[in-house]
Design a protein around this motif. Structure first.
Motif, short mmCIF file in Angstrom:
data_model
loop_
_atom_site.label_atom_id
_atom_site.label_comp_id
_atom_site.label_asym_id
_atom_site.label_seq_id
_atom_site.Cartn_x
_atom_site.Cartn_y
_atom_site.Cartn_z
N MET A 1 22.45 18.83 9.64
CA MET A 1 22.50 18.72 11.09
C MET A 1 22.01 17.33 11.50
N LYS A 2 22.61 16.85 12.54
CA LYS A 2 22.34 15.47 12.94
C LYS A 2 21.02 15.39 13.69
N ARG A 3 20.30 14.30 13.46
CA ARG A 3 19.04 14.09 14.15
C ARG A 3 19.07 12.70 14.78
N GLY A 4 18.47 12.60 15.94
CA GLY A 4 18.40 11.29 16.58
C GLY A 4 17.83 11.39 17.97
N ASP A 73 16.60 18.23 2.81
CA ASP A 73 15.73 18.71 3.89
C ASP A 73 15.78 20.23 3.99
N ILE A 74 14.86 20.76 4.78
CA ILE A 74 14.74 22.21 4.90
C ILE A 74 15.96 22.80 5.57
N GLU A 310 12.65 21.75 14.24
CA GLU A 310 11.22 21.50 14.51
C GLU A 310 10.51 21.05 13.23
N ARG A 311 10.81 21.68 12.13
CA ARG A 311 10.19 21.28 10.86
C ARG A 311 10.57 19.85 10.51
N GLU A 312 11.84 19.51 10.67
CA GLU A 312 12.29 18.16 10.33
C GLU A 312 11.65 17.10 11.22
#
Length: 389
Positions: A1-4, A73-74, A310-312
């Motif tokens: 999943m994308k994060r930013g 990642d998780i 949230e963990r990431e």
């Protein structure tokens, strides 16, 4: 999943898409209904799936590269758990990465080497010996002891509901110093060779979870060495707690996949099964079930993915891990039960996987933390936020 930019974005990355596509191809070959039914009927670990995971590189996902694993990642780990469960795979058989992580963090070199030797075969080297007849949700009531005599350690314990205690050569056994002045510093972890004198293992007969057999374990003056201690004495429970929150998310991801499998079976059947001259899916009571099931699955997915996000992003999982597990296991039980109702008699037979999912999913409402404990953890933490308002 994308994060930013700190914003949630549940779209999969290209790497995640490719990983899941490869996993589906493997599962189509080995996780057939016939094979999973055979394993369930024979109370057998799905060895073919474990071997396929090893061959195609899925067995060591989430394990650090220095130990021969594939770091990820998780979120990716939970996506894999969800995907395998969509095929009806009994995901508790393949939830070893958290246990392995405990040894890699706190174990000595020999314990790590043994753990990774088994992990590279898609197996776990040890069971987890926490629960006792008088200590389930209340771990502080544990009565297992480790006593020093003549330069040795002697373990006396009665552990219960220990998964695969007979199949795994070691146990990570928790003991308590009964008169410790600080109860938070009273529990230790020990690496117990299950072939030692004084170990007795008795099977439990369950209504489900047949591929992960459960046992009663008695340890009577089982002799250990000082080097069999895992981590720091007195800090065993605190060491394990770090993984409990992630375990709750993994259970939620697993039951999400099971619910999706049952929902798909029920929706297909509702279009095919004809009664009174019409597909039963044309009747509003069946449509109501289908819609309610779809809403529950969407809610489950959002909770699991949000907790991963949230963990990431380094946020606390104290509340979200408990609420996610609480909601998801209850919703999955309801979805699978409604799927069986739509399927009718055929769903209640062992010829259909829904009957197995229906039996297996019930355990998740107490395994990994009961519904009531999840409410207690989340409720206490939520109220604390508003105490001084």
């Amino acid at each position: 999943m994308k994060r930013g930019n700190g914003k949630m974005d549940f779209r999969l990355t290209e790497e995640q898409e490719l990983l899941l596509e490869g996993l589906r191809e493997v599962l189509k070959e080995v996780a057939t209904h016939e094979y999973l039914k055979e394993c369930d009927d024979n109370h057998a670990f799905p060895q073919k799936i474990a071997e396929a995971f090893v061959e195609h590189g899925f067995a060591l996902l989430g394990i650090p590269e220095e130990y021969g694993g594939t770091p990820c990642d998780i979120t990716t780990q939970m996506l894999v758990t969800e995907e395998m469960s969509k095929f009806g795979v009994p995901f508790p058989c393949f939830s070893n990465s958290l246990l392995i992580d405990d040894i890699l963090h706190f174990g000595n070199e020999q314990q790590k080497a043994i753990t990774m030797e088994y992990a590279k075969k898609g197996l776990c080297a040890f069971s987890l010996g926490i629960t006792e007849p008088g200590a389930g949700s209340d771990d502080s009531a544990m009565m297992a002891t480790a006593t020093r005599r003549n330069g040795k350690i002697y373990i006396n314990a009665h552990k219960t509901f220990i998964t695969e205690a007979k199949q795994r050569p070691y146990m990570l056994c928790l003991t308590r110093e009964l008169n410790a002045p600080n109860p938070h510093k009273a529990i230790s972890m020990w690496w117990v060779d299950m072939s030692k004198p004084g170990v007795k293992v008795m099977p439990w007969e369950k209504i489900g979870g047949n591929t992960a057999p459960t046992y009663e374990v008695y340890l009577e003056d089982v002799e250990l060495e000082e080097e069999d201690l895992v981590g720091v004495e007195g800090e065993g429970f605190m060491n394990l707690m770090g993984n409990f929150e992630v375990e709750r998310i993994q259970i939620a991801a697993g039951v999400l996949g099971w619910a999706e499998a049952a929902f798909e079976d029920a929706a297909v059947y509702a279009n095919q099964r004809v009664q009174f001259g019409k597909p039963i899916g044309s009747f509003q009571l069946i449509q109501e079930k289908i819609v309610e099931m779809a809403i529950k699955i969407e809610n489950m997915r959002n909770l699991v993915y949000k907790a991963c996000w949230e963990r990431e992003n380094g946020m606390s999982l104290q509340i979200s891990s408990a609420t996610t597990k609480y909601y998801c296991v209850r919703a999955a039980n309801q979805v699978i039960d409604d799927a069986m109702q739509i399927m009718g008699g055929i769903g209640y037979t062992k010829d259909h996987r829904i009957s197995r999912l229906w039996r297996d999913v019930r355990n998740t409402r107490f395994g990994g933390g009961t519904d009531e404990i999840m409410i207690h953890i989340a409720g206490r933490a939520i109220l604390k936020k508003y105490r001084n308002k």
